[in-house]
Write a protein that holds these residues in place. Structure first.
Motif, mmCIF file in Angstrom:
data_model
loop_
_atom_site.group_PDB
_atom_site.id
_atom_site.type_symbol
_atom_site.label_atom_id
_atom_site.label_comp_id
_atom_site.label_asym_id
_atom_site.label_seq_id
_atom_site.Cartn_x
_atom_site.Cartn_y
_atom_site.Cartn_z
ATOM 1 N N ASP A 1 -180.442 34.748 -67.169
ATOM 2 C CA ASP A 1 -180.950 36.085 -66.882
ATOM 3 C C ASP A 1 -181.401 36.265 -65.436
ATOM 4 O OD1 ASP A 1 -180.532 36.805 -69.544
ATOM 5 O OD2 ASP A 1 -182.497 36.027 -70.140
ATOM 6 N N MET A 2 -181.037 35.340 -64.560
ATOM 7 C CA MET A 2 -181.431 35.463 -63.159
ATOM 8 C C MET A 2 -180.710 36.636 -62.510
ATOM 9 S SD MET A 2 -181.516 31.691 -61.519
ATOM 10 C CE MET A 2 -182.976 31.591 -60.541
ATOM 11 N N THR A 3 -181.430 37.317 -61.638
ATOM 12 C CA THR A 3 -180.812 38.392 -60.869
ATOM 13 C C THR A 3 -179.919 37.762 -59.799
ATOM 14 O OG1 THR A 3 -182.549 38.446 -59.192
ATOM 15 C CG2 THR A 3 -182.874 39.838 -61.167
ATOM 16 N N PRO A 4 -178.966 38.510 -59.281
ATOM 17 C CA PRO A 4 -178.134 37.971 -58.191
ATOM 18 C C PRO A 4 -178.989 37.516 -56.994
ATOM 19 C CG PRO A 4 -177.106 39.920 -59.093
ATOM 20 C CD PRO A 4 -178.472 39.809 -59.741
ATOM 21 N N GLU A 5 -180.059 38.236 -56.713
ATOM 22 C CA GLU A 5 -180.953 37.855 -55.611
ATOM 23 C C GLU A 5 -181.594 36.488 -55.884
ATOM 24 O OE1 GLU A 5 -185.330 39.198 -54.140
ATOM 25 O OE2 GLU A 5 -183.889 40.820 -54.425
ATOM 26 N N ASP A 6 -182.082 36.273 -57.105
ATOM 27 C CA ASP A 6 -182.695 34.995 -57.449
ATOM 28 C C ASP A 6 -181.664 33.870 -57.465
ATOM 29 O OD1 ASP A 6 -185.334 35.884 -57.614
ATOM 30 O OD2 ASP A 6 -185.141 36.422 -59.723
ATOM 31 N N GLN A 7 -180.436 34.170 -57.888
ATOM 32 C CA GLN A 7 -179.377 33.167 -57.861
ATOM 33 C C GLN A 7 -179.088 32.748 -56.421
ATOM 34 O OE1 GLN A 7 -176.093 34.916 -59.963
ATOM 35 N NE2 GLN A 7 -177.092 34.740 -61.951
ATOM 36 N N LYS A 8 -179.028 33.708 -55.496
ATOM 37 C CA LYS A 8 -178.801 33.387 -54.081
ATOM 38 C C LYS A 8 -179.948 32.540 -53.542
ATOM 39 C CE LYS A 8 -176.118 37.472 -52.894
ATOM 40 N NZ LYS A 8 -176.123 38.741 -52.153
ATOM 41 N N ARG A 9 -181.169 32.920 -53.882
ATOM 42 C CA ARG A 9 -182.339 32.175 -53.421
ATOM 43 C C ARG A 9 -182.286 30.728 -53.931
ATOM 44 N NH1 ARG A 9 -186.317 35.562 -55.085
ATOM 45 N NH2 ARG A 9 -186.169 36.690 -53.149
#
Length: 104
Positions: A78-86
């Motif tokens: 359920d990670m957001t794309p922003e959190d995945q990039k981070r």
């Protein structure tokens, strides 16, 4: 998540890890991590994962890139794309740090 769903999810995780060749030591480590991660938001998980990486290395547990990718895919759908990039950026930094500490 109720207790029976959590228990079922843990069994599914164990089966997935065993079927992908994870050692009993890695499975035990990940069960502890999963317990700590339960109920945390993706933003709360990022520092926990960094701490877990440090603890794993100091305990002599080393995860391959493929194992790490599988874990991230499994534990954090359920990670957001922003959190995945981070998270990916933090993984790259950790890999560079680990590589600079190795002797040739």
């Amino acid at each position: 998540m109720n207790e029976s769903n959590h228990s079922s999810d843990m069994q599914n995780m164990d089966d997935l890890l065993k079927s992908n060749g994870f050692s009993p030591e890695k499975i035990a480590f990940l069960e502890g991590l999963t317990g700590q991660a339960n109920g945390k938001s993706p933003r709360q998980l990022l520092p926990l994962l960094m701490q877990a990486t440090t603890l794993a290395k100091s305990s002599g547990i080393d995860f391959t890139d493929d194992e790490t990718a599988l874990l991230i895919h499994t534990l954090m759908p359920d990670m957001t794309p922003e959190d995945q990039k981070r998270l990916n950026m933090m993984r790259m930094i950790a890999a560079r740090m680990a590589g600079s500490g190795r002797s040739s």
